[in-house]
Design an enzyme around this catalytic site. Structure first.
Site, PDB file in Angstrom:
ATOM      1  N   ASP A 166       0.842  -1.209   0.000  1.00 19.38           N
ATOM      2  CA  ASP A 166       0.000   0.000   0.000  1.00 19.38           C
ATOM      3  C   ASP A 166       0.874   1.255   0.000  1.00 19.38           C
ATOM      4  O   ASP A 166       2.105   1.171   0.112  1.00 19.38           O
ATOM      5  CB  ASP A 166      -0.980  -0.001   1.191  1.00 19.38           C
ATOM      6  CG  ASP A 166      -0.295  -0.177   2.546  1.00 19.38           C
ATOM      7  OD1 ASP A 166       0.926   0.047   2.645  1.00 19.38           O
ATOM      8  OD2 ASP A 166      -0.991  -0.544   3.511  1.00 19.38           O
TER       9      ASP A 166
ATOM     10  N   ASN B 299      -7.312  -0.581  14.297  1.00 15.80           N
ATOM     11  CA  ASN B 299      -8.747  -0.796  14.074  1.00 15.80           C
ATOM     12  C   ASN B 299      -9.010  -2.105  13.323  1.00 15.80           C
ATOM     13  O   ASN B 299     -10.114  -2.342  12.853  1.00 15.80           O
ATOM     14  CB  ASN B 299      -9.351   0.387  13.295  1.00 15.80           C
ATOM     15  CG  ASN B 299      -8.688   0.583  11.936  1.00 15.80           C
ATOM     16  OD1 ASN B 299      -7.804  -0.183  11.557  1.00 15.80           O
ATOM     17  ND2 ASN B 299      -9.114   1.600  11.207  1.00 15.80           N
TER      18      ASN B 299
ATOM     19  N   HIS C 214      -7.539  -3.016  10.479  1.00 16.29           N
ATOM     20  CA  HIS C 214      -7.364  -2.969   9.017  1.00 16.29           C
ATOM     21  C   HIS C 214      -6.171  -3.827   8.594  1.00 16.29           C
ATOM     22  O   HIS C 214      -5.260  -4.093   9.379  1.00 16.29           O
ATOM     23  CB  HIS C 214      -7.258  -1.526   8.497  1.00 16.29           C
ATOM     24  CG  HIS C 214      -5.958  -0.815   8.730  1.00 16.29           C
ATOM     25  ND1 HIS C 214      -5.886   0.553   8.843  1.00 16.29           N
ATOM     26  CD2 HIS C 214      -4.695  -1.239   8.849  1.00 16.29           C
ATOM     27  CE1 HIS C 214      -4.633   0.923   9.011  1.00 16.29           C
ATOM     28  NE2 HIS C 214      -3.891  -0.159   9.033  1.00 16.29           N
TER      29      HIS C 214
ATOM     30  N   GLU D 172      -9.891  -0.445   5.211  1.00 18.08           N
ATOM     31  CA  GLU D 172     -10.403   0.065   6.480  1.00 18.08           C
ATOM     32  C   GLU D 172     -11.752  -0.574   6.811  1.00 18.08           C
ATOM     33  O   GLU D 172     -12.476  -1.021   5.908  1.00 18.08           O
ATOM     34  CB  GLU D 172     -10.592   1.593   6.370  1.00 18.08           C
ATOM     35  CG  GLU D 172      -9.314   2.381   6.107  1.00 18.08           C
ATOM     36  CD  GLU D 172      -8.476   2.594   7.373  1.00 18.08           C
ATOM     37  OE1 GLU D 172      -8.525   1.769   8.304  1.00 18.08           O
ATOM     38  OE2 GLU D 172      -7.761   3.607   7.403  1.00 18.08           O
TER      39      GLU D 172
HETATM   40  N1  LIG Z   1      -0.609   1.064   5.760  1.00 12.80           N
HETATM   41  C1  LIG Z   1       0.073   0.519   6.885  1.00 12.80           C
HETATM   42  C2  LIG Z   1      -0.020  -0.976   6.876  1.00 12.80           C
HETATM   43  O1  LIG Z   1       0.627  -1.468   5.724  1.00 12.80           O
HETATM   44  C3  LIG Z   1       0.637  -1.503   8.120  1.00 12.80           C
HETATM   45  O2  LIG Z   1       0.670  -2.902   8.064  1.00 12.80           O
HETATM   46  C4  LIG Z   1      -0.126  -1.037   9.348  1.00 12.80           C
HETATM   47  C5  LIG Z   1       0.532  -1.461  10.659  1.00 12.80           C
HETATM   48  O3  LIG Z   1       1.659  -0.666  10.898  1.00 12.80           O
HETATM   49  P1  LIG Z   1       2.717  -1.020  12.010  1.00 12.80           P
HETATM   50  O4  LIG Z   1       3.343  -2.279  11.609  1.00 12.80           O
HETATM   51  O5  LIG Z   1       3.696   0.131  12.002  1.00 12.80           O
HETATM   52  O6  LIG Z   1       1.978  -1.126  13.296  1.00 12.80           O
HETATM   53  O7  LIG Z   1      -0.194   0.359   9.353  1.00 12.80           O
HETATM   54  C6  LIG Z   1      -0.467   1.093   8.175  1.00 12.80           C
HETATM   55  O8  LIG Z   1      -1.789   1.356   8.084  1.00 12.80           O
END
Ligand SMILES: N[C@@H]1[C@@H](O)[C@H](O)[C@@H](COP(=O)(O)O)O[C@@H]1O
Length: 237
Positions: free
Chosen positions: A67, A136, A138, A143
């Site tokens: 993403d 949340n 996702h 989302e």
């Molecule tokens: N777009 C990113 C995701 O790709 C990621 O997996 C998620 C968790 O992030 P983190 O691993 O820093 O907790 O957060 C964001 O929303």
């Protein structure tokens, strides 16, 4: 869904690296979908170490990015591109022609998603999909919503995502992201979901209910036959 608990981040990352390296040894040109953020950073470090000890190991690997935020300036350290380039792609010497990614600055984000979707149809499906989980619930930037998207699409970011550490310090108002859809993720041959980091406990407990709920996008992973959930117990106490 196979849930494996590790006492800490490095043990969890080592489990992921063992799985990933085994799959790449079996199929060196596999398509690896890389998430940004903190969760996979230990895995990427171990992949970088693997490259140092075995410089040819990733010579045929293909990568697709999970993403990207929409509208960040070129070279911004907050893009997923920057994150993944620095933590993984540069470390394993992966050339640009073996990486598919969303361009944060694309003039038409919808067309950019269609371009990535077309490349994925041509070169996919994904062999290993690396995911973190949002606070949340996702996955990627899918989302919580009444309906979820199957394909690559432009996503409106939720308030919780906008308040998350990753983009809080950007200094530019963001509202959208480009992301793999739930269908792209579920078409992967293997999925590794990390549960680590602050504020993930509630989403993880909801996932454990074994209910499919679009308001908890990660719950869609219950529909997949080969998901490894790697939990860092030290961060979800
Ligand atoms: N777009 C990113 C995701 O790709 C990621 O997996 C998620 C968790 O992030 P983190 O691993 O820093 O907790 O957060 C964001 O929303």
């Amino acid at each position: 869904m196979k849930i494996q608990y590790s006492p800490d981040f490095s043990t969890m990352s080592k489990k992921a690296a063992d799985l990933v390296h085994l799959e790449i040894a079996k199929k060196p040109d596999l398509l690896f979908c890389a998430a940004s953020g903190g969760s996979p950073s230990g895995l990427y470090e171990l992949m970088a170490q693997k490259h140092l000890s075995n410089p040819e190991f990733f010579d045929r690997l293909n990568v697709i990015k999970l993403d990207e935020w929409v509208g960040l300036p070129e070279g911004s350290e907050f893009t997923s591109e920057y994150d993944i380039q620095n933590k993984l792609l540069q470390k394993i010497n992966l050339p640009a022609d073996r990486c598919i990614s969303f361009n944060s600055l694309a003039k038409n984000p919808k067309m950019e998603c269609d371009r990535v979707e077309a490349e994925l149809i041509e070169k996919g499906p994904i062999d290993i999909c690396i995911l973190g989980i949002g606070q949340n619930g996702h996955i990627a930037l899918n989302e919580p919503a009444d309906k979820l998207n199957v394909s690559c699409h432009v996503a409106s970011l939720s308030e919780k995502t906008l308040a998350s550490g990753m983009i809080q310090s950007v200094g530019i108002p963001l509202s959208k992201g480009m992301t793999m859809g739930i269908g792209n993720i579920l078409a992967s041959k293997m999925i590794i979901l990390f549960i680590t980091g602050k504020g993930k406990k509630e989403a993880f407990n909801s996932l454990l209910k074994k209910e499919i709920d679009p308001l908890l996008p990660a719950s869609m992973l219950w529909l997949h036959p080969n998901v490894r959930v790697l939990v860092d117990e030290s961060s979800i106490e």
